[in-house]
Design a protein around this motif. Structure first.
Motif, PDB file in Angstrom:
ATOM      1  N   VAL A 126      49.030  54.912  39.483  1.00 32.01           N
ATOM      2  CA  VAL A 126      48.894  54.353  38.139  1.00 32.01           C
ATOM      3  C   VAL A 126      47.502  53.763  38.008  1.00 32.01           C
ATOM      4  N   CYS A 127      46.646  54.467  37.287  1.00 32.32           N
ATOM      5  CA  CYS A 127      45.273  54.003  37.052  1.00 32.32           C
ATOM      6  C   CYS A 127      44.686  54.801  35.896  1.00 32.32           C
ATOM      7  N   LEU A 128      43.663  54.245  35.263  1.00 35.69           N
ATOM      8  CA  LEU A 128      43.164  54.895  34.050  1.00 35.69           C
ATOM      9  C   LEU A 128      41.918  55.753  34.262  1.00 35.69           C
ATOM     10  N   TYR A 182      36.109  44.909  39.910  1.00 38.64           N
ATOM     11  CA  TYR A 182      37.575  44.859  40.071  1.00 38.64           C
ATOM     12  C   TYR A 182      38.030  45.218  41.483  1.00 38.64           C
ATOM     13  N   GLN A 183      37.429  46.236  42.110  1.00 42.48           N
ATOM     14  CA  GLN A 183      37.797  46.514  43.503  1.00 42.48           C
ATOM     15  C   GLN A 183      37.123  45.492  44.410  1.00 42.48           C
ATOM     16  N   MET A 184      37.678  45.320  45.616  1.00 51.86           N
ATOM     17  CA  MET A 184      37.237  44.211  46.467  1.00 51.86           C
ATOM     18  C   MET A 184      35.941  44.455  47.229  1.00 51.86           C
ATOM     19  N   VAL A 237      46.828  48.882  52.103  1.00 53.17           N
ATOM     20  CA  VAL A 237      45.423  48.621  52.424  1.00 53.17           C
ATOM     21  C   VAL A 237      44.671  49.938  52.279  1.00 53.17           C
ATOM     22  N   LYS A 238      43.539  49.890  51.626  1.00 54.74           N
ATOM     23  CA  LYS A 238      42.786  51.113  51.344  1.00 54.74           C
ATOM     24  C   LYS A 238      41.298  50.825  51.261  1.00 54.74           C
ATOM     25  N   PRO A 239      40.411  51.604  51.900  1.00 53.95           N
ATOM     26  CA  PRO A 239      40.685  52.671  52.861  1.00 53.95           C
ATOM     27  C   PRO A 239      41.349  52.141  54.135  1.00 53.95           C
ATOM     28  N   PRO A 298      50.237  51.218  41.446  1.00 53.46           N
ATOM     29  CA  PRO A 298      49.047  50.833  40.677  1.00 53.46           C
ATOM     30  C   PRO A 298      47.819  50.696  41.578  1.00 53.46           C
ATOM     31  N   SER A 299      46.730  51.406  41.217  1.00 54.76           N
ATOM     32  CA  SER A 299      45.533  51.423  42.060  1.00 54.76           C
ATOM     33  C   SER A 299      44.314  50.866  41.344  1.00 54.76           C
ATOM     34  N   ASP A 300      44.539  50.161  40.239  1.00 55.73           N
ATOM     35  CA  ASP A 300      43.447  49.738  39.349  1.00 55.73           C
ATOM     36  C   ASP A 300      42.767  48.444  39.762  1.00 55.73           C
ATOM     37  N   THR A 323      48.106  60.282  53.838  1.00 58.94           N
ATOM     38  CA  THR A 323      47.010  61.060  54.407  1.00 58.94           C
ATOM     39  C   THR A 323      47.011  62.519  53.956  1.00 58.94           C
ATOM     40  N   TYR A 324      45.803  63.022  53.683  1.00 57.35           N
ATOM     41  CA  TYR A 324      45.631  64.438  53.321  1.00 57.35           C
ATOM     42  C   TYR A 324      45.858  65.341  54.536  1.00 57.35           C
ATOM     43  N   HIS A 325      45.893  64.753  55.731  1.00 57.74           N
ATOM     44  CA  HIS A 325      46.119  65.537  56.948  1.00 57.74           C
ATOM     45  C   HIS A 325      47.605  65.841  57.167  1.00 57.74           C
ATOM     46  N   PRO A 365      34.739  62.028  47.702  1.00 58.73           N
ATOM     47  CA  PRO A 365      35.347  63.340  47.478  1.00 58.73           C
ATOM     48  C   PRO A 365      36.516  63.300  46.491  1.00 58.73           C
ATOM     49  N   PHE A 366      37.294  62.228  46.526  1.00 57.86           N
ATOM     50  CA  PHE A 366      38.415  62.088  45.583  1.00 57.86           C
ATOM     51  C   PHE A 366      37.925  62.139  44.144  1.00 57.86           C
ATOM     52  N   ARG A 367      36.789  61.501  43.910  1.00 54.12           N
ATOM     53  CA  ARG A 367      36.302  61.444  42.524  1.00 54.12           C
ATOM     54  C   ARG A 367      35.903  62.820  42.027  1.00 54.12           C
ATOM     55  N   HIS A 412      36.051  54.388  34.057  1.00 54.48           N
ATOM     56  CA  HIS A 412      36.469  53.134  34.699  1.00 54.48           C
ATOM     57  C   HIS A 412      37.996  53.053  34.718  1.00 54.48           C
ATOM     58  N   CYS A 413      38.496  52.144  35.574  1.00 53.21           N
ATOM     59  CA  CYS A 413      39.938  52.067  35.805  1.00 53.21           C
ATOM     60  C   CYS A 413      40.682  51.263  34.744  1.00 53.21           C
ATOM     61  N   GLY A 414      39.952  50.786  33.726  1.00 55.64           N
ATOM     62  CA  GLY A 414      40.581  50.016  32.665  1.00 55.64           C
ATOM     63  C   GLY A 414      39.788  50.150  31.386  1.00 55.64           C
ATOM     64  N   ASN A 419      44.567  56.640  54.135  1.00 52.22           N
ATOM     65  CA  ASN A 419      43.514  57.350  54.877  1.00 52.22           C
ATOM     66  C   ASN A 419      42.807  58.232  53.826  1.00 52.22           C
ATOM     67  N   VAL A 420      41.757  57.685  53.222  1.00 54.09           N
ATOM     68  CA  VAL A 420      41.244  58.240  51.957  1.00 54.09           C
ATOM     69  C   VAL A 420      40.401  59.512  52.123  1.00 54.09           C
ATOM     70  N   SER A 421      39.989  60.025  50.965  1.00 52.24           N
ATOM     71  CA  SER A 421      39.320  61.327  50.910  1.00 52.24           C
ATOM     72  C   SER A 421      38.088  61.420  51.813  1.00 52.24           C
ATOM     73  N   ASP A 460      29.539  50.494  38.561  1.00 51.60           N
ATOM     74  CA  ASP A 460      30.411  50.770  39.702  1.00 51.60           C
ATOM     75  C   ASP A 460      31.726  50.018  39.503  1.00 51.60           C
ATOM     76  N   ARG A 461      32.562  49.991  40.548  1.00 51.45           N
ATOM     77  CA  ARG A 461      33.875  49.367  40.397  1.00 51.45           C
ATOM     78  C   ARG A 461      33.942  47.975  41.043  1.00 51.45           C
ATOM     79  N   LYS A 462      32.771  47.392  41.312  1.00 51.64           N
ATOM     80  CA  LYS A 462      32.763  46.164  42.109  1.00 51.64           C
ATOM     81  C   LYS A 462      33.312  44.937  41.381  1.00 51.64           C
TER      82      LYS A 462
HETATM   83  C1  PBG Z   1      42.048  55.661  41.309  1.00 50.65           C
HETATM   84  C2  PBG Z   1      42.098  56.019  42.746  1.00 50.65           C
HETATM   85  C3  PBG Z   1      41.041  56.307  43.619  1.00 50.65           C
HETATM   86  C4  PBG Z   1      41.626  56.659  44.826  1.00 50.65           C
HETATM   87  C5  PBG Z   1      43.005  56.527  44.679  1.00 50.65           C
HETATM   88  N1  PBG Z   1      43.276  56.109  43.381  1.00 50.65           N
HETATM   89  C6  PBG Z   1      39.581  56.379  43.386  1.00 50.65           C
HETATM   90  C7  PBG Z   1      38.816  55.189  43.015  1.00 50.65           C
HETATM   91  O1  PBG Z   1      39.316  54.060  42.976  1.00 50.65           O
HETATM   92  O2  PBG Z   1      37.642  55.379  42.731  1.00 50.65           O
HETATM   93  C8  PBG Z   1      40.897  57.108  46.048  1.00 50.65           C
HETATM   94  C9  PBG Z   1      41.655  58.023  46.941  1.00 50.65           C
HETATM   95  C10 PBG Z   1      40.840  58.759  47.924  1.00 50.65           C
HETATM   96  O3  PBG Z   1      39.616  58.566  48.070  1.00 50.65           O
HETATM   97  O4  PBG Z   1      41.442  59.572  48.622  1.00 50.65           O
HETATM   98  N2  PBG Z   1      41.647  54.371  41.057  1.00 50.65           N
END
Ligand code: PBG
Ligand code: ZN
Length: 324
Positions: free
Chosen positions: A119-121, A220-222, A247-249, A164-166, A312-314, A203-205, A129-131, A272-274, A216-218
């Protein structure tokens, strides 16, 4: 030599090593991320993530059959290729790509498949952006309002859990309360509680076409220098009703997984992100590392640090090739 303690005795042969192993991987820990896109009979490879594809829903169903055969029965669903707008209208319409994928997958596989939806925009906004963006700043409460609608639309489509990942404040509580008041008390929340602003999402993006067009996303993201703040985020989500904390990454944040383990009784997921996936893939394709052994070592590290759940994508490769 006169040595009393010889720790090597417990490493003498495979049988004793298996007996004393403190950490074991199991397929039930794995969640596999998938990208659903509009259309029919479409499969598009993501160039920066070899082996990972965007699928139209009919193809996603075929791919899910394969996942289930291998023993992966939990998917994290992302939507791509929807019409983008300033306020992410397409994120919460009942015929959105994610809601369609959820209802089609549930129709096909019933409760043999467990579905979690992101769940994110950011994949639905023109600015990426995520919002909701105003003068270059993502507005919190306005964003939460749309995110709750998105979560509710997924719940209506039959998702098992929303994720929710926002990183907006208060979104877990708001989603919980809207789902509850609409009768979806059994739909869970896996919160991306501790999500860092990370270069590992690159890569995800590409996969989700969700890069921010400016900035950037700084805001809202940590900040990855902080871990006490991470505990604060996690405790807030726990109090707001999250069922699972994430927890991510993962790889560069094993200390945070461990610290969270000591601070919560909830199950812990790690993502285990992209970028983590693509680095392993690239080195393996070059023949520089043994892919199976590297993947097993990385996944084991997540479990040893305290993760119960590994996104994980693996996942499919790991089961197909017996890497666990
Ligand atoms: C959306 C979202 C992202 C990821 C998961 N949900 C990208 C971001 O926040 O920029 C990343 C997943 C990945 O890298 O595998 N907010
Ligand atoms: Zn986002």
């Amino acid at each position: 030599m006169d040595i009393t303690n010889r720790p090597r005795r417990n490493r003498k042969n495979p049988i004793i090593r298996e007996m004393v192993a403190e950490t074991r991987l199991h397929k039930d820990m794995l969640v596999y991320p998938v990208f659903a896109m509009p259309g029919k009979s479409l499969i598009k490879e993501i160039s920066s993530m070899p082996g990972i594809f965007n699928y139209s829903v009919d193809e996603l169903i075929k791919h899910t059959e394969k996942s289930l055969k291998l023993g992966v029965n939990k998917l994290l669903i992302f939507g791509v290729g929807e019409e983008k707008s300033e306020n992410a209208i397409s994120s919460h319409q009942q015929n959105s790509i994610v809601s369609t994928a959820i209802s089609e997958l549930k129709k096909e596989f019933k409760d043999d498949i467990f579905l979690i939806s992101d769940v994110c925009l950011c994949a639905y906004t023109t600015h990426g952006h995520c919002g909701v963006l105003e003068n270059g700043y993502v507005k919190n409460d306005e964003s939460v309002d749309i995110l709750t609608k998105m979560a509710l639309s997924h719940a209506r489509a039959g998702v098992d859990m929303v994720a929710p990942s926002d990183m907006m404040d208060g979104r877990v509580g708001a989603i919980r309360s809207l789902m509850d008041s609409n009768g979806f008390t059994e739909t869970g929340v896996m919160s991306y509680s501790i999500k860092y602003a990370s270069a590992y999402y690159g890569p995800f993006r590409e996969a989700a076409d969700s890069s921010p067009q400016s900035g950037d996303r700084k805001a809202y993201q940590m900040d990855y220098r902080n871990s006490l703040e991470a505990m604060q985020e996690a405790i807030l989500d726990e109090n707001e009703g999250a069922d699972i904390l994430m927890v991510k990454p993962a790889l560069a944040y094993l200390d945070v997984i461990k610290q969270l383990k000591l601070n919560t009784n909830l199950p812990i997921a790690c993502y285990n992100v992209s970028g983590e996936y693509s680095m392993v893939k690239a080195a393996a394709l070059k023949g520089w590392v043994d892919e199976g052994k590297i993947v097993r070592e990385n996944l084991t590290a997540f479990a040893r640090a305290g993760a119960n759940i590994i996104i994980t994508y693996h996942a499919l490769d790991a089961l197909e090739n017996n890497w666990l």
